[in-house]
Each structure stands twice: as C-alpha cells, then as structure tokens.
Design an enzyme around this catalytic site. Structure first.
Site, PDB file in Angstrom:
ATOM      1  N   HIS A  52      21.188  69.011  13.023  1.00 16.96           N
ATOM      2  CA  HIS A  52      22.389  67.952  12.748  1.00 16.96           C
ATOM      3  C   HIS A  52      23.719  68.181  11.847  1.00 16.96           C
ATOM      4  O   HIS A  52      23.333  68.409  10.614  1.00 16.96           O
ATOM      5  CB  HIS A  52      22.507  66.643  13.474  1.00 16.96           C
ATOM      6  CG  HIS A  52      21.823  65.858  13.203  1.00 16.96           C
ATOM      7  ND1 HIS A  52      20.197  66.215  12.442  1.00 16.96           N
ATOM      8  CD2 HIS A  52      21.970  64.432  11.758  1.00 16.96           C
ATOM      9  CE1 HIS A  52      19.698  64.613  11.561  1.00 16.96           C
ATOM     10  NE2 HIS A  52      21.607  64.299  11.374  1.00 16.96           N
ATOM     11  N   HIS A  54      24.866  65.568   9.596  1.00 14.41           N
ATOM     12  CA  HIS A  54      24.758  64.425   8.654  1.00 14.41           C
ATOM     13  C   HIS A  54      24.834  65.060   7.587  1.00 14.41           C
ATOM     14  O   HIS A  54      24.156  66.291   6.849  1.00 14.41           O
ATOM     15  CB  HIS A  54      23.904  63.962   8.505  1.00 14.41           C
ATOM     16  CG  HIS A  54      24.362  62.765  10.508  1.00 14.41           C
ATOM     17  ND1 HIS A  54      23.685  61.986  10.842  1.00 14.41           N
ATOM     18  CD2 HIS A  54      25.914  62.578  10.383  1.00 14.41           C
ATOM     19  CE1 HIS A  54      24.068  61.460  12.057  1.00 14.41           C
ATOM     20  NE2 HIS A  54      25.204  61.839  11.452  1.00 14.41           N
ATOM     21  N   ASP A  56      22.915  64.544   4.604  1.00 10.26           N
ATOM     22  CA  ASP A  56      21.770  64.347   3.780  1.00 10.26           C
ATOM     23  C   ASP A  56      21.060  65.960   4.685  1.00 10.26           C
ATOM     24  O   ASP A  56      19.993  65.868   4.165  1.00 10.26           O
ATOM     25  CB  ASP A  56      20.602  63.494   3.670  1.00 10.26           C
ATOM     26  CG  ASP A  56      20.533  62.229   5.439  1.00 10.26           C
ATOM     27  OD1 ASP A  56      21.946  62.910   6.625  1.00 10.26           O
ATOM     28  OD2 ASP A  56      19.907  62.327   6.173  1.00 10.26           O
ATOM     29  N   HIS A  57      21.591  66.335   5.445  1.00  5.19           N
ATOM     30  CA  HIS A  57      20.605  67.347   6.286  1.00  5.19           C
ATOM     31  C   HIS A  57      21.226  69.048   6.336  1.00  5.19           C
ATOM     32  O   HIS A  57      20.854  70.227   6.328  1.00  5.19           O
ATOM     33  CB  HIS A  57      20.492  67.155   7.467  1.00  5.19           C
ATOM     34  CG  HIS A  57      19.879  66.191   8.247  1.00  5.19           C
ATOM     35  ND1 HIS A  57      18.649  66.023   9.056  1.00  5.19           N
ATOM     36  CD2 HIS A  57      20.100  64.616   7.727  1.00  5.19           C
ATOM     37  CE1 HIS A  57      18.022  64.987   8.659  1.00  5.19           C
ATOM     38  NE2 HIS A  57      19.147  63.773   8.340  1.00  5.19           N
ATOM     39  N   HIS A 108      21.509  60.692  18.426  1.00 10.73           N
ATOM     40  CA  HIS A 108      21.756  60.669  16.952  1.00 10.73           C
ATOM     41  C   HIS A 108      22.718  61.097  17.267  1.00 10.73           C
ATOM     42  O   HIS A 108      23.556  59.704  16.170  1.00 10.73           O
ATOM     43  CB  HIS A 108      20.737  60.923  16.087  1.00 10.73           C
ATOM     44  CG  HIS A 108      20.470  60.839  14.901  1.00 10.73           C
ATOM     45  ND1 HIS A 108      21.043  59.490  14.218  1.00 10.73           N
ATOM     46  CD2 HIS A 108      21.046  61.435  13.790  1.00 10.73           C
ATOM     47  CE1 HIS A 108      20.940  59.641  12.727  1.00 10.73           C
ATOM     48  NE2 HIS A 108      20.885  60.875  11.912  1.00 10.73           N
ATOM     49  N   ASP A 130      16.596  64.072  12.914  1.00 12.15           N
ATOM     50  CA  ASP A 130      17.425  62.930  13.303  1.00 12.15           C
ATOM     51  C   ASP A 130      16.804  62.239  14.235  1.00 12.15           C
ATOM     52  O   ASP A 130      17.021  60.969  14.514  1.00 12.15           O
ATOM     53  CB  ASP A 130      18.070  61.613  12.689  1.00 12.15           C
ATOM     54  CG  ASP A 130      17.865  62.582  10.972  1.00 12.15           C
ATOM     55  OD1 ASP A 130      16.659  62.309  10.135  1.00 12.15           O
ATOM     56  OD2 ASP A 130      19.022  61.730  10.425  1.00 12.15           O
ATOM     57  N   HIS A 168      12.661  62.209   7.861  1.00 12.79           N
ATOM     58  CA  HIS A 168      12.861  60.424   7.032  1.00 12.79           C
ATOM     59  C   HIS A 168      11.063  60.037   6.755  1.00 12.79           C
ATOM     60  O   HIS A 168      10.691  60.115   8.167  1.00 12.79           O
ATOM     61  CB  HIS A 168      13.708  59.863   7.379  1.00 12.79           C
ATOM     62  CG  HIS A 168      15.587  60.151   7.626  1.00 12.79           C
ATOM     63  ND1 HIS A 168      15.919  60.173   6.415  1.00 12.79           N
ATOM     64  CD2 HIS A 168      15.848  60.745   8.122  1.00 12.79           C
ATOM     65  CE1 HIS A 168      17.023  60.389   6.180  1.00 12.79           C
ATOM     66  NE2 HIS A 168      16.794  61.236   7.670  1.00 12.79           N
TER      67      HIS A 168
HETATM   68 FE    FE Z   1      18.970  61.744   8.277  1.00  8.39          FE
HETATM   69 ZN    ZN Z   2      20.943  61.721  10.602  1.00 10.62          ZN
END
Ligand code: FE
Ligand code: ZN
Length: 260
Positions: A52, A54, A56-57, A108, A130, A168
């Site tokens: 996805h 985001h 942090d990915h 998400h 996530d 995570h």
């Molecule tokens: Fe994340």
């Molecule tokens: Zn995420």
C-alpha cells in the site's frame, strides 16, 4: 531460500526473502536498511513488492530502484512511486522462483493488497502489510468496517500453518487490548507472556501464523460470543441485540482506537 525481517524506524519490519544471490524485499520504507542487508549477505535486489501507499512502506523505493535497477510491483489502485508493475486480486507474481497470489485486502487503505505463497520452503507464507497484525489489525484510514472485515475473513481462510509476515511490531499493545476484550482466553494470556519474554530479549514476535491469530486476535474473532460479551461489558456496543457482524467489528475497531 531464507525469510528475514529487517527492523526499521521504531517498529516496522521490512521482510526480505533471498537465496544465495538474489533478494526480494517487501514494503521497503527505508532504503538504507535494505542496502545494509544486501551488502551484509552479498545479495542483488531483484524485486520490490509493495502492499500500500503509506510512506513507511514505500519511502525507500526510488533510491533502491535507482541503485539496483530492480523490478517494482505494487497495488493497481493506489498512488505509487512510478514506474512499477501494477497488480490486483487474483493475479500471480513470480519472486525468486516462487509464485505469489495477489489478494485484494482493502480497509487500512482503499487499494491495499497482500501477497500469498502456497508453498514457500514447505509452508505457506503471507505478506499482509498493515491489514493484519499479531493480535490486531490496521486502522481504517480509507476503507469501511465492512471492507476490512471481508479482507480479514479472506486472510483467516488461509491454511493455519501460513506464516503471517506483518509489517509492525505492535504485538504487545495489541495483546493488552485483546486481553481487555477476552479476559478469559487462556491461549491469549499464555501468548502474551511468551511475547513479553521475547520483547524483553529484543526478539521479534513475528511472523505469526493464521492458526494462532484465529485463537488470540479479537479482529478475527469478532463474531464469537466471548468478544461480543467484551464489547457489551465495555459499553463499546450499545444496541447489542441488533448489532450484526459488521456493527460488532466496527465497534471493536473503534474501541481499539481509543483504548489506553
Ligand atoms: Fe505501516
Ligand atoms: Zn500503513
């Protein structure tokens, strides 16, 4: 073939599979972490898989693509670091000789996907981004409770021995909430003690398995009477007799959002 979790930021894991020469990395939010791992094991990055949009990915994608020339595969319906090959549910992608089925798991984010390999060194393997965490699930930033419930149902239907590679290390805080929902769940209580011991030794609680999550994760258990009871007792569910599956799931997710 090897499966490795590379810790990044405060609580992310960037999952990597590799053989003696080549690597595939999932959701590389941080390029530096991946580069260090490639160097350490003398690996060439062949492919990036993304679940996805985001940061942090996806934050390390441009740098890793530029440095290695690797292929990038990601969700069809999200804003992604271009260029990439876009895939959606039902398609298959090849990674180091292994076939991964793409699953649509919105909730998400609206276009979130997961990657499932039926036989990775003798056992199934899931990269779920996530969507599913050990003891929890992702926040509903873009999708509806109905979508997330359906997505989690599709993951819950995978074989029990599927290794679940969540992105995570949220396990301990998730389990604290799970214990509030189901105080009498003995398997959950035991798993929590096990995870507390792991974290005290700076060890990872992941990957989990579908069989374990079915026993301890309230978001995969929201139809059970024990979970409904927990919702009623905490006043998270006001009109319990009229609440359908989606309403129970939504109430559970909202309770988690405010749980301290
Ligand atoms: Fe994340
Ligand atoms: Zn995420």
């Amino acid at each position: 073939m090897y499966l490795t979790a590379l810790p990044a930021f405060t609580d992310n894991y960037l999952w990597m599979i590799h053989d003696a020469a080549q690597a595939v990395v999932v959701d590389p939010g941080d390029a530096q972490v991946v580069k260090a791992a490639l160097e350490k094991h003398s690996l060439q990055l062949a492919l990036i898989l993304l679940t996805h949009h985001h940061a942090d990915h996806t934050g390390g994608v441009d740098e890793l693509r530029a440095a290695t020339g690797c292929q990038v595969i990601g969700p069809a319906y999200e804003k992604m670091p271009e260029p990439l090959q876009r895939v959606s549910g039902g398609e298959h992608v090849q990674a180091l000789g292994h076939s991964f089925q793409v699953m649509d798991v919105p909730g998400h984010t609206a276009g979130h996907i997961a990657y499932y390999c039926e036989d990775f060194e003798g056992k199934p393997l899931l990269f779920c981004g996530d969507t599913l965490f050990s003891g929890g699930c992702g926040r509903l930033f873009e999708g509806t409770p109905a979508q997330m419930l359906a997505s989690l149902d599709s993951l819950a239907a995978l074989p029990g021995n599927t290794r679940v590679c969540c992105t995570h290390e949220y396990t301990l805080s998730n389990l604290r909430f799970a214990r509030a929902v189901e105080p009498d769940n003995a398997v959950l209580a035991q798993y929590e003690q096990q995870c507390i011991a792991l974290r005290a030794n700076h060890q990872y609680t992941l990957p989990s398995s579908i069989a374990l999550e079915l026993e301890i994760n309230p978001f995969l258990r929201s139809r059970l009477s024990t979970v409904k009871q927990g919702l009623i007792q905490s006043n998270a569910l006001s009109n319990a007799s009229q609440a359908d599956d989606v309403a129970c799931f939504a109430a559970l997710r909202e309770w988690k959002n405010i749980f301290k």
